[in-house]
Scaffold this motif. Sequence first.
Motif, PDB file in Angstrom:
ATOM      1  N   SER A  17       0.812  -1.219   0.000  1.00 24.03           N
ATOM      2  CA  SER A  17       0.000   0.000   0.000  1.00 24.03           C
ATOM      3  C   SER A  17       0.847   1.272   0.000  1.00 24.03           C
ATOM      4  O   SER A  17       0.347   2.345  -0.295  1.00 24.03           O
ATOM      5  CB  SER A  17      -0.941   0.006   1.207  1.00 24.03           C
ATOM      6  N   LYS A  18       2.140   1.175   0.324  1.00 24.74           N
ATOM      7  CA  LYS A  18       3.008   2.351   0.362  1.00 24.74           C
ATOM      8  C   LYS A  18       3.543   2.732  -1.012  1.00 24.74           C
ATOM      9  O   LYS A  18       4.129   3.794  -1.175  1.00 24.74           O
ATOM     10  CB  LYS A  18       4.177   2.107   1.304  1.00 24.74           C
ATOM     11  N   ALA A  19       3.354   1.889  -1.989  1.00 27.47           N
ATOM     12  CA  ALA A  19       3.898   2.158  -3.324  1.00 27.47           C
ATOM     13  C   ALA A  19       2.989   3.110  -4.099  1.00 27.47           C
ATOM     14  O   ALA A  19       1.777   3.110  -3.943  1.00 27.47           O
ATOM     15  CB  ALA A  19       4.059   0.862  -4.102  1.00 27.47           C
ATOM     16  N   GLN A  20       3.606   3.931  -4.931  1.00 27.17           N
ATOM     17  CA  GLN A  20       2.881   4.787  -5.866  1.00 27.17           C
ATOM     18  C   GLN A  20       3.273   4.340  -7.270  1.00 27.17           C
ATOM     19  O   GLN A  20       4.394   3.894  -7.505  1.00 27.17           O
ATOM     20  CB  GLN A  20       3.246   6.253  -5.670  1.00 27.17           C
ATOM     21  N   PHE A  21       2.332   4.484  -8.215  1.00 29.47           N
ATOM     22  CA  PHE A  21       2.540   3.984  -9.571  1.00 29.47           C
ATOM     23  C   PHE A  21       2.258   5.051 -10.604  1.00 29.47           C
ATOM     24  O   PHE A  21       1.419   5.922 -10.411  1.00 29.47           O
ATOM     25  CB  PHE A  21       1.595   2.810  -9.857  1.00 29.47           C
ATOM     26  N   GLN A  49       0.839  -2.743 -29.040  1.00 34.97           N
ATOM     27  CA  GLN A  49       0.380  -2.336 -27.722  1.00 34.97           C
ATOM     28  C   GLN A  49       1.584  -2.314 -26.796  1.00 34.97           C
ATOM     29  O   GLN A  49       2.470  -3.166 -26.896  1.00 34.97           O
ATOM     30  CB  GLN A  49      -0.653  -3.314 -27.163  1.00 34.97           C
ATOM     31  N   ALA A  50       1.604  -1.347 -25.896  1.00 31.54           N
ATOM     32  CA  ALA A  50       2.709  -1.252 -24.956  1.00 31.54           C
ATOM     33  C   ALA A  50       2.209  -0.712 -23.625  1.00 31.54           C
ATOM     34  O   ALA A  50       1.256   0.065 -23.576  1.00 31.54           O
ATOM     35  CB  ALA A  50       3.797  -0.332 -25.503  1.00 31.54           C
ATOM     36  N   LEU A  51       2.851  -1.140 -22.569  1.00 33.07           N
ATOM     37  CA  LEU A  51       2.533  -0.664 -21.235  1.00 33.07           C
ATOM     38  C   LEU A  51       3.833  -0.471 -20.473  1.00 33.07           C
ATOM     39  O   LEU A  51       4.684  -1.362 -20.440  1.00 33.07           O
ATOM     40  CB  LEU A  51       1.653  -1.673 -20.492  1.00 33.07           C
ATOM     41  N   SER A  52       3.991   0.695 -19.887  1.00 37.48           N
ATOM     42  CA  SER A  52       5.137   0.986 -19.032  1.00 37.48           C
ATOM     43  C   SER A  52       4.623   1.242 -17.625  1.00 37.48           C
ATOM     44  O   SER A  52       3.593   1.885 -17.437  1.00 37.48           O
ATOM     45  CB  SER A  52       5.885   2.232 -19.512  1.00 37.48           C
ATOM     46  N   VAL A  53       5.354   0.731 -16.655  1.00 36.22           N
ATOM     47  CA  VAL A  53       4.987   0.912 -15.250  1.00 36.22           C
ATOM     48  C   VAL A  53       6.196   1.483 -14.528  1.00 36.22           C
ATOM     49  O   VAL A  53       7.310   0.975 -14.655  1.00 36.22           O
ATOM     50  CB  VAL A  53       4.593  -0.433 -14.592  1.00 36.22           C
ATOM     51  N   ARG A  54       5.958   2.541 -13.783  1.00 31.02           N
ATOM     52  CA  ARG A  54       7.008   3.090 -12.932  1.00 31.02           C
ATOM     53  C   ARG A  54       6.494   3.039 -11.498  1.00 31.02           C
ATOM     54  O   ARG A  54       5.373   3.449 -11.220  1.00 31.02           O
ATOM     55  CB  ARG A  54       7.350   4.516 -13.335  1.00 31.02           C
ATOM     56  N   GLU A  58       9.433   3.632  -0.945  1.00 32.45           N
ATOM     57  CA  GLU A  58      10.500   3.789   0.035  1.00 32.45           C
ATOM     58  C   GLU A  58      11.699   4.542  -0.536  1.00 32.45           C
ATOM     59  O   GLU A  58      12.859   4.149  -0.358  1.00 32.45           O
ATOM     60  CB  GLU A  58      10.921   2.423   0.594  1.00 32.45           C
ATOM     61  N   GLY A  59      11.443   5.622  -1.273  1.00 31.93           N
ATOM     62  CA  GLY A  59      12.502   6.454  -1.804  1.00 31.93           C
ATOM     63  C   GLY A  59      13.223   5.869  -3.006  1.00 31.93           C
ATOM     64  O   GLY A  59      14.229   6.411  -3.450  1.00 31.93           O
ATOM     65  N   ARG A  60      12.723   4.767  -3.534  1.00 34.20           N
ATOM     66  CA  ARG A  60      13.357   4.127  -4.684  1.00 34.20           C
ATOM     67  C   ARG A  60      12.391   4.120  -5.860  1.00 34.20           C
ATOM     68  O   ARG A  60      11.182   4.119  -5.685  1.00 34.20           O
ATOM     69  CB  ARG A  60      13.765   2.701  -4.328  1.00 34.20           C
ATOM     70  N   THR A  61      12.933   4.072  -7.067  1.00 30.73           N
ATOM     71  CA  THR A  61      12.127   4.039  -8.286  1.00 30.73           C
ATOM     72  C   THR A  61      12.483   2.790  -9.074  1.00 30.73           C
ATOM     73  O   THR A  61      13.653   2.463  -9.236  1.00 30.73           O
ATOM     74  CB  THR A  61      12.404   5.287  -9.164  1.00 30.73           C
ATOM     75  N   GLY A  62      11.465   2.124  -9.570  1.00 31.36           N
ATOM     76  CA  GLY A  62      11.662   0.970 -10.450  1.00 31.36           C
ATOM     77  C   GLY A  62      10.758   1.120 -11.657  1.00 31.36           C
ATOM     78  O   GLY A  62       9.747   1.815 -11.600  1.00 31.36           O
ATOM     79  N   PHE A  63      11.119   0.515 -12.762  1.00 36.33           N
ATOM     80  CA  PHE A  63      10.278   0.618 -13.954  1.00 36.33           C
ATOM     81  C   PHE A  63      10.348  -0.652 -14.775  1.00 36.33           C
ATOM     82  O   PHE A  63      11.278  -1.443 -14.677  1.00 36.33           O
ATOM     83  CB  PHE A  63      10.654   1.836 -14.804  1.00 36.33           C
ATOM     84  N   ALA A  64       9.301  -0.857 -15.558  1.00 34.63           N
ATOM     85  CA  ALA A  64       9.230  -2.009 -16.458  1.00 34.63           C
ATOM     86  C   ALA A  64       8.448  -1.621 -17.684  1.00 34.63           C
ATOM     87  O   ALA A  64       7.671  -0.701 -17.679  1.00 34.63           O
ATOM     88  CB  ALA A  64       8.571  -3.187 -15.769  1.00 34.63           C
TER      89      ALA A  64
END
Length: 64
Positions: A17-21, A49-54, A58-64
């Motif tokens: 629940s702490k994550a933002q997207f 079709q394409a989908l990107s998620v960021r 907790e102060g970190r960023t990840g993406f796919a």
Amino acid sequence: MNSILNQAADYIRRATSKAQFELYATERQGVDLEAKDGKIDALESSEDQALSVRVFQEGRTGFA
């Protein structure tokens, strides 16, 4: 496009629940036509079709 968005929604439901997207989805359709001597020589249709998620957590960023 709905299947890609459903996959993203499933991923978000499983996350903490702490994550933002941030989601970015695109869909493109195209038709290529080649003609020679006034007649259709080649016809090709395509769809992308394409989908990107960021994810921000907790102060970190990840993406796919």
